[in-house]
Design a protein around this motif. Structure first.
Motif, PDB file in Angstrom:
ATOM      1  N   ILE A   1       7.531 -30.470   9.574  1.00 48.36           N
ATOM      2  CA  ILE A   1       8.538 -31.361   8.990  1.00 48.36           C
ATOM      3  C   ILE A   1       9.936 -30.783   9.193  1.00 48.36           C
ATOM      4  O   ILE A   1      10.861 -31.502   9.567  1.00 48.36           O
ATOM      5  CB  ILE A   1       8.237 -31.624   7.495  1.00 48.36           C
ATOM      6  N   VAL A   2      10.096 -29.493   8.994  1.00 48.83           N
ATOM      7  CA  VAL A   2      11.403 -28.856   9.207  1.00 48.83           C
ATOM      8  C   VAL A   2      11.827 -29.001  10.668  1.00 48.83           C
ATOM      9  O   VAL A   2      12.964 -29.399  10.964  1.00 48.83           O
ATOM     10  CB  VAL A   2      11.368 -27.365   8.785  1.00 48.83           C
ATOM     11  N   SER A   3      10.921 -28.709  11.602  1.00 47.18           N
ATOM     12  CA  SER A   3      11.233 -28.831  13.032  1.00 47.18           C
ATOM     13  C   SER A   3      11.577 -30.265  13.404  1.00 47.18           C
ATOM     14  O   SER A   3      12.514 -30.517  14.167  1.00 47.18           O
ATOM     15  CB  SER A   3      10.050 -28.368  13.880  1.00 47.18           C
ATOM     16  N   SER A   4      10.828 -31.206  12.869  1.00 51.46           N
ATOM     17  CA  SER A   4      11.055 -32.616  13.177  1.00 51.46           C
ATOM     18  C   SER A   4      12.396 -33.093  12.627  1.00 51.46           C
ATOM     19  O   SER A   4      13.093 -33.883  13.258  1.00 51.46           O
ATOM     20  CB  SER A   4       9.927 -33.477  12.611  1.00 51.46           C
ATOM     21  N   THR A   5      12.758 -32.606  11.459  1.00 52.92           N
ATOM     22  CA  THR A   5      14.054 -32.962  10.868  1.00 52.92           C
ATOM     23  C   THR A   5      15.188 -32.440  11.738  1.00 52.92           C
ATOM     24  O   THR A   5      16.177 -33.144  11.987  1.00 52.92           O
ATOM     25  CB  THR A   5      14.168 -32.411   9.430  1.00 52.92           C
ATOM     26  N   GLN A   6      15.047 -31.216  12.226  1.00 48.76           N
ATOM     27  CA  GLN A   6      16.061 -30.648  13.122  1.00 48.76           C
ATOM     28  C   GLN A   6      16.131 -31.445  14.421  1.00 48.76           C
ATOM     29  O   GLN A   6      17.217 -31.707  14.944  1.00 48.76           O
ATOM     30  CB  GLN A   6      15.750 -29.177  13.406  1.00 48.76           C
ATOM     31  N   LEU A   7      14.979 -31.859  14.917  1.00 52.36           N
ATOM     32  CA  LEU A   7      14.928 -32.662  16.131  1.00 52.36           C
ATOM     33  C   LEU A   7      15.604 -34.014  15.916  1.00 52.36           C
ATOM     34  O   LEU A   7      16.336 -34.503  16.775  1.00 52.36           O
ATOM     35  CB  LEU A   7      13.477 -32.866  16.573  1.00 52.36           C
ATOM     36  N   GLN A   8      15.382 -34.600  14.751  1.00 52.98           N
ATOM     37  CA  GLN A   8      16.007 -35.884  14.426  1.00 52.98           C
ATOM     38  C   GLN A   8      17.535 -35.752  14.434  1.00 52.98           C
ATOM     39  O   GLN A   8      18.234 -36.600  14.975  1.00 52.98           O
ATOM     40  CB  GLN A   8      15.534 -36.387  13.065  1.00 52.98           C
ATOM     41  N   GLU A   9      18.045 -34.683  13.839  1.00 54.07           N
ATOM     42  CA  GLU A   9      19.493 -34.451  13.812  1.00 54.07           C
ATOM     43  C   GLU A   9      20.037 -34.286  15.224  1.00 54.07           C
ATOM     44  O   GLU A   9      21.078 -34.860  15.572  1.00 54.07           O
ATOM     45  CB  GLU A   9      19.821 -33.227  12.964  1.00 54.07           C
ATOM     46  N   LYS A  10      19.333 -33.506  16.030  1.00 55.18           N
ATOM     47  CA  LYS A  10      19.759 -33.277  17.412  1.00 55.18           C
ATOM     48  C   LYS A  10      19.740 -34.593  18.202  1.00 55.18           C
ATOM     49  O   LYS A  10      20.688 -34.900  18.931  1.00 55.18           O
ATOM     50  CB  LYS A  10      18.830 -32.250  18.072  1.00 55.18           C
ATOM     51  N   LEU A  11      18.691 -35.369  18.026  1.00 47.88           N
ATOM     52  CA  LEU A  11      18.560 -36.648  18.719  1.00 47.88           C
ATOM     53  C   LEU A  11      19.704 -37.584  18.334  1.00 47.88           C
ATOM     54  O   LEU A  11      20.332 -38.216  19.190  1.00 47.88           O
ATOM     55  CB  LEU A  11      17.206 -37.284  18.391  1.00 47.88           C
ATOM     56  N   THR A  12      19.989 -37.656  17.046  1.00 44.87           N
ATOM     57  CA  THR A  12      21.073 -38.510  16.567  1.00 44.87           C
ATOM     58  C   THR A  12      22.412 -38.075  17.162  1.00 44.87           C
ATOM     59  O   THR A  12      23.200 -38.913  17.622  1.00 44.87           O
ATOM     60  CB  THR A  12      21.138 -38.477  15.020  1.00 44.87           C
ATOM     61  N   ASN A  13      22.667 -36.778  17.170  1.00 45.00           N
ATOM     62  CA  ASN A  13      23.925 -36.257  17.736  1.00 45.00           C
ATOM     63  C   ASN A  13      24.036 -36.527  19.234  1.00 45.00           C
ATOM     64  O   ASN A  13      25.097 -36.940  19.723  1.00 45.00           O
ATOM     65  CB  ASN A  13      24.055 -34.753  17.468  1.00 45.00           C
ATOM     66  N   VAL A  14      22.952 -36.308  19.951  1.00 46.62           N
ATOM     67  CA  VAL A  14      22.967 -36.512  21.404  1.00 46.62           C
ATOM     68  C   VAL A  14      23.166 -37.988  21.726  1.00 46.62           C
ATOM     69  O   VAL A  14      23.944 -38.342  22.619  1.00 46.62           O
ATOM     70  CB  VAL A  14      21.672 -35.957  22.052  1.00 46.62           C
ATOM     71  N   LEU A  15      22.495 -38.861  20.986  1.00 42.30           N
ATOM     72  CA  LEU A  15      22.658 -40.295  21.222  1.00 42.30           C
ATOM     73  C   LEU A  15      24.079 -40.752  20.886  1.00 42.30           C
ATOM     74  O   LEU A  15      24.636 -41.612  21.578  1.00 42.30           O
ATOM     75  CB  LEU A  15      21.626 -41.098  20.438  1.00 42.30           C
ATOM     76  N   ALA A  16      24.666 -40.172  19.857  1.00 38.10           N
ATOM     77  CA  ALA A  16      26.053 -40.513  19.503  1.00 38.10           C
ATOM     78  C   ALA A  16      26.993 -40.098  20.635  1.00 38.10           C
ATOM     79  O   ALA A  16      27.901 -40.856  21.016  1.00 38.10           O
ATOM     80  CB  ALA A  16      26.447 -39.839  18.197  1.00 38.10           C
TER      81      ALA A  16
END
Length: 130
Positions: free
Chosen positions: A28-43
């Motif tokens: 869950i911690v890794s996935s949350t970090q991945l979600q943040e990274k994905l959101t930033n990269v898409l932005a």
């Protein structure tokens, strides 16, 4: 002797589920970090004029599933703390299933981006160079 064997099997089962519960916490911690990274990269990709609308709904779904899994995980932690192993195990299994659904959505996001010939690594490199 049969009762002792049954208790032993039950203890191993509970120990396994508790271990699974701890592993889910890391995922869950890794996935949350991945979600943040994905959101930033898409932005950043969107700032560069790349159409990311094809994955916006999927990213939202991924985030929703991740939040649900985290909530189930935390409820399981509380159940384990209260010595309610049955509920803790059930909630852990639900969290695992929800995380598996989130992983499927993440694979779909990857495939959608691949179809658009958009590599997250390339977008990230370009934004770091700018």
């Amino acid at each position: 002797k049969k009762e002792l064997h049954a208790v032993n099997i039950l203890l191993h089962s509970v120990a396994y589920e508790h271990l699974l519960h701890k592993q889910l916490g890391g995922i869950i911690v890794s996935s949350t970090q991945l979600q943040e990274k994905l959101t930033n990269v898409l932005a950043r990709a969107q700032e560069q004029g790349v159409d990311v609308s094809v994955v916006e709904e999927q990213v939202t779904t991924f985030g929703t599933l991740l939040t649900e899994a985290k909530t189930l995980y935390e409820q399981a932690q509380t159940s384990f703390s209260n010595k309610d192993m049955t509920t803790g195990i059930s909630l852990t299994k639900q969290a695992k299933t929800t995380l598996q659904e989130a992983q499927k959505v993440l694979r779909d996001i990857h495939l959608s981006l691949k179809e658009k010939k958009l590599s997250l690594d390339e977008v990230q490199k370009e934004s770091q160079e700018a």
